[in-house]
Scaffold this active site. Structure first.
Site, short mmCIF file in Angstrom:
data_model
loop_
_atom_site.label_atom_id
_atom_site.label_comp_id
_atom_site.label_asym_id
_atom_site.label_seq_id
_atom_site.Cartn_x
_atom_site.Cartn_y
_atom_site.Cartn_z
N VAL A 73 0.84 -1.19 0.00
CA VAL A 73 0.00 0.00 0.00
C VAL A 73 0.89 1.25 0.00
O VAL A 73 0.50 2.30 -0.51
CB VAL A 73 -0.93 -0.04 1.25
CG1 VAL A 73 -1.73 1.24 1.38
CG2 VAL A 73 -1.87 -1.23 1.17
N CYS A 128 8.17 -2.29 8.19
CA CYS A 128 7.42 -2.35 6.93
C CYS A 128 8.41 -2.75 5.82
O CYS A 128 9.44 -2.09 5.65
CB CYS A 128 6.80 -0.99 6.61
SG CYS A 128 6.04 -0.99 4.98
N SER A 264 -4.91 -9.48 8.88
CA SER A 264 -5.64 -10.02 7.73
C SER A 264 -6.97 -10.66 8.12
O SER A 264 -7.93 -10.60 7.34
CB SER A 264 -4.77 -11.06 7.01
OG SER A 264 -3.56 -10.46 6.62
C1 LIG Z 1 -3.13 -3.77 3.92
C2 LIG Z 1 -2.13 -3.82 5.04
C3 LIG Z 1 -1.61 -2.64 5.55
C4 LIG Z 1 -0.69 -2.66 6.60
N1 LIG Z 1 -0.19 -1.49 7.09
C5 LIG Z 1 0.68 -1.50 8.14
C6 LIG Z 1 1.15 -0.29 8.71
O1 LIG Z 1 0.79 0.82 8.32
N2 LIG Z 1 2.04 -0.39 9.75
C7 LIG Z 1 2.47 -1.58 10.27
O2 LIG Z 1 3.26 -1.61 11.22
N3 LIG Z 1 2.00 -2.76 9.77
C8 LIG Z 1 1.12 -2.73 8.72
N4 LIG Z 1 0.64 -3.92 8.22
C9 LIG Z 1 1.10 -5.18 8.82
C10 LIG Z 1 0.10 -5.70 9.86
O3 LIG Z 1 -0.06 -4.80 10.92
C11 LIG Z 1 0.57 -7.06 10.40
O4 LIG Z 1 1.82 -6.90 11.04
C12 LIG Z 1 0.73 -8.11 9.31
O5 LIG Z 1 -0.30 -8.00 8.35
C13 LIG Z 1 0.75 -9.51 9.87
O6 LIG Z 1 -0.45 -9.79 10.56
P1 LIG Z 1 -1.68 -10.60 9.87
O7 LIG Z 1 -1.11 -11.85 9.28
O8 LIG Z 1 -2.63 -10.83 11.00
O9 LIG Z 1 -2.24 -9.69 8.81
C14 LIG Z 1 -0.28 -3.91 7.16
C15 LIG Z 1 -0.82 -5.11 6.67
C16 LIG Z 1 -1.74 -5.08 5.63
C17 LIG Z 1 -2.30 -6.39 5.12
#
Ligand SMILES: Cc1cc2nc3c(=O)[nH]c(=O)nc-3n(C[C@H](O)[C@H](O)[C@H](O)COP(=O)(O)O)c2cc1C
Length: 303
Positions: A73, A128, A264
């Site tokens: 993103v 990130c 997610s």
């Molecule tokens: C669309 C999207 C945007 C994200 N934006 C950020 C962000 O701005 N800052 C951050 O630290 N992590 C961001 N993440 C990472 C999530 O916070 C998380 O660490 C990562 O998706 C793993 O967790 P999950 O498997 O439950 O999604 C983003 C993830 C997704 C999918």
């Protein structure tokens, strides 16, 4: 006695251990309130920068066959000053403000913006994997991590969390440096650097080429990281990565996390997922005769 869902992550006290991860639905106070009312213990905001960022052009996200997402993103966000104004009226919802920047001064300036807001903690995005000069590029540079964490800790009394991920250097060294510099807790992990290629067009699908993999495929990796961090260091940990059920949550507690974040999984079902996971955790605690979350934390490390 009824088990309690209360948890503490160092100085941070939460009524419930399941939070919203950064970047997912994290830009509106109304949505934060709804998530809190539906069972989230806290919400983490989208990572904020000093100035508003537009992010990358589309396509920025795609689903992966077999589960998970790859996103780039590009940290699009309204900027810390605008966001601080938006959350200023908040008194009820525990909000963890995620910050992203390249140098200590970026973080110091952003923290000033939140002086009049009720902030439960700051989460520093050192992880990130798809934006240059911030996130993982910072997390991969121990000297910079030291300077940033030291500066942030000197500019606020609010607890500070470092969110780490898997970059090119050993993430455990980043954790160690953050701890030595006074960090209060660690969130592990962010998305894992990944890509997708279109066989017909014969090019990467995401406009940024590389993105971050999230969702169920990264759960075993995230679990391994939480276990490793908690085996090596004495620091409160928030587990994140591929968690979508109460069983996943319990596994992260057993590995050493005191709380967890959902990213997610929110995409599938953000109205009931917090409640469902809280309910499952409580039933497990009753069955195993635990009265609080801390009794489970790190149990899988027993020899
Ligand atoms: C669309 C999207 C945007 C994200 N934006 C950020 C962000 O701005 N800052 C951050 O630290 N992590 C961001 N993440 C990472 C999530 O916070 C998380 O660490 C990562 O998706 C793993 O967790 P999950 O498997 O439950 O999604 C983003 C993830 C997704 C999918």
């Amino acid at each position: 006695m009824e088990p309690s869902l209360e948890t503490s992550i160092g100085q941070i006290q939460l009524d419930r251990p399941v939070m919203l991860a950064s970047g997912i639905l994290g830009i509106s106070l109304d949505v934060f309130k709804r998530l809190y009312l539906s069972g989230a213990g806290a919400v983490v905001t989208k990572s904020l920068s000093i100035e508003p960022w537009e992010g990358y052009p589309n396509p920025t996200i795609l689903s992966v066959k077999g589960g998970g997402w790859i996103n780039a993103v590009g940290l699009s966000n309204p900027g810390a000053p605008n966001f601080a104004k938006m959350i200023e009226p908040n008194k009820d919802v525990p909000i963890i403000v995620s910050l992203v920047g390249s140098i200590p001064e970026d973080f110091e300036m952003m923290i000033k913006q939140f002086e009049h807001c009720q902030v439960t903690a700051y989460e520093l995005n050192l992880s990130c994997p798809h934006v240059a000069k911030v996130g993982l590029e910072v997390g991969d540079d121990p000297e910079l991590v030291k300077k940033i964490v030291t500066a942030v800790k000197n500019s606020t009394n609010v607890p500070v969390i470092a969110k780490v991920g898997l970059g090119t250097s050993n993430y455990l060294n980043t954790v160690g440096t953050a701890i030595d510099s006074g960090i209060d807790a660690i969130t592990a992990i962010n998305t894992v650097r990944a890509m997708a290629i279109d066989a017909e067009i014969q090019r990467p699908i995401l406009s940024n080429r590389y993105g971050g993999l999230s969702g169920t495929p990264i759960k075993p990796i995230a679990l391994r990281c939480v276990y490793e961090i908690s085996s090596k260091y004495d620091i409160p940990i928030i587990g994140c990565g591929g968690i979508s059920t109460w069983e996943d949550a319990i596994e992260f507690f057993l590995a050493g996390a005191s709380a967890i974040q959902l990213g997610s999984a929110i995409g599938d079902n953000w109205i009931t997922v917090f409640h469902e996971i809280n309910k499952g955790i409580l039933q497990y605690m009753k069955r195993k005769d635990y009265s609080n979350i801390q009794e489970m934390v790190g149990l899988a490390k027993r020899s």
